[in-house]
Design an enzyme around this catalytic site. Structure first.
Site, short mmCIF file in Angstrom:
data_model
loop_
_atom_site.label_atom_id
_atom_site.label_comp_id
_atom_site.label_asym_id
_atom_site.label_seq_id
_atom_site.Cartn_x
_atom_site.Cartn_y
_atom_site.Cartn_z
N ASP A 1 46.85 167.20 26.51
CA ASP A 1 47.12 166.57 25.22
C ASP A 1 46.53 165.14 25.22
O ASP A 1 45.41 164.94 25.66
CB ASP A 1 48.63 166.60 24.94
CG ASP A 1 48.99 166.28 23.50
OD1 ASP A 1 49.01 167.21 22.69
OD2 ASP A 1 49.25 165.11 23.20
N ASP B 1 47.96 178.50 23.49
CA ASP B 1 47.98 177.26 22.73
C ASP B 1 47.04 177.37 21.53
O ASP B 1 45.82 177.42 21.69
CB ASP B 1 47.56 176.08 23.60
CG ASP B 1 47.61 174.74 22.86
OD1 ASP B 1 48.16 174.70 21.74
OD2 ASP B 1 47.11 173.74 23.40
N HIS C 1 51.39 175.16 24.49
CA HIS C 1 50.70 173.87 24.54
C HIS C 1 51.19 173.01 25.69
O HIS C 1 50.38 172.45 26.44
CB HIS C 1 50.91 173.14 23.21
CG HIS C 1 50.20 171.82 23.14
ND1 HIS C 1 48.83 171.70 23.19
CD2 HIS C 1 50.69 170.54 23.04
CE1 HIS C 1 48.49 170.41 23.11
NE2 HIS C 1 49.60 169.70 23.03
#
Length: 307
Positions: free
Chosen positions: A119, A244, A273
């Site tokens: 991320d 994801d 995710h």
């Protein structure tokens, strides 16, 4: 500068979180919190969290990585976790986050680092690798990227709008929605712990708008970073997850383009995710693979992934 500093009692008794806090000041006296576990002389593994999480995300990976012989450092980005949270959204920017983390890393004088990122940890961490490649010996990348002006995927555009306009922003529930397993109520509460007020969530709210998709001020910096990564020949392992919707297939952007990705045993992890919640064992195994490859590079004539 007005700063929110989450009270210490909010972090007492969190499940699977026995780690002592460490602090270091950066910028104009902003306090960065970080976990620092393992022998100080061991190879450092830098675990960078993303949005809207904090270092708690890595709780199931820190101990196993230490047991494998690494020194694990997991900082909270400014605006998250136990780190200071400026209340003026104008203080935050992509460039500022990279600068704050660079100051923190340089103050600790970390070297021979394996970057572990996902991320926003990838957006910030890969910029650090691009700016200071000599300090890093390898990268394990999952569910993240280094966008440079591409159109926003539909799933991300929806998330960006939600973060900006939703009247409520339930961080723990957001994290739970990004995992395949259902988090326990105490785990959801632990993700909420640093953010007890609406004002304390300012960074979490504003971060999605900084992602350099489309016509974004950070795109030139991203292109410079990519130019550096296109020369990065140390082990670079992709371990994206199979579930994801935002980053699925993102490994293709790195494999081949980053020289260090050649010959590496890239793999697919099982989960959503926030892969640290769904497949921490697989992510730790990826770290170990990077370490083995990095040691192989040091051997005479060895290439990444040849060991």
């Amino acid at each position: 500068m007005h700063i929110y500093r989450t009270a210490d009692h909010r972090f007492v008794g969190l499940p699977d979180w026995p780690f002592e806090p460490n602090y270091l000041d950066v910028g104009d006296g902003l306090r960065v919190h970080y976990v620092d576990e393992g022998e100080k002389g061991a190879r450092p593994v830098l675990m960078l969290h993303g949005e809207p999480t904090w270092s708690y995300l890595y709780r199931h990976m820190i101990g196993p990585a230490v047991d494998a012989g690494f020194r694990v450092l997991a900082p909270d980005l400014i605006g998250f976790g136990r780190s200071d949270k400026p209340l003026d959204h104008g203080v935050y920017s992509y460039a500022a986050q990279v600068a704050w983390m660079r100051q923190w890393l340089e103050a600790l004088d970390l070297r021979d680092i394996i970057l572990v990122c996902q991320d926003w940890g990838s957006l910030i961490g890969l910029r650090l690798v691009a700016e200071m490649p000599d300090r890093f010996c390898g990268v394990a990348l999952s569910n993240g990227g280094l966008p440079e002006g591409q159109p926003a995927p539909r799933a991300f555009a929806i998330w960006r709008a939600f973060s900006r306009f939703s009247p409520v922003f339930p961080i723990g529930r957001i994290v739970n929605a990004g995992t395949k397993r259902d988090l326990e109520a105490a785990e959801i509460a632990a993700y909420d712990a640093p953010f007890p007020t609406r004002a304390s969530k300012v960074a979490a709210r504003v971060f999605p708008s900084f992602v350099p998709l489309g016509d974004n001020v950070a795109v030139p910096d991203q292109k410079r970073a990519w130019a550096s990564l296109e020369r990065f020949d140390k082990p670079f392992l992709c371990c994206f997850s199979d579930g994801d919707p935002i980053t699925r297939g993102g490994d293709a952007l790195f494999r081949g383009r980053v020289p260090g990705s050649e010959g590496m045993a890239h793999r697919t992890l099982s989960g959503g995710h926030f892969i640290q919640e769904d497949d921490p064992e697989g992510f730790v195994a990826a770290i170990a693979a990077v370490a083995v490859a990095a040691d192989g590079v040091r051997s005479a004539g060895a290439a990444p992934g040849s060991v």
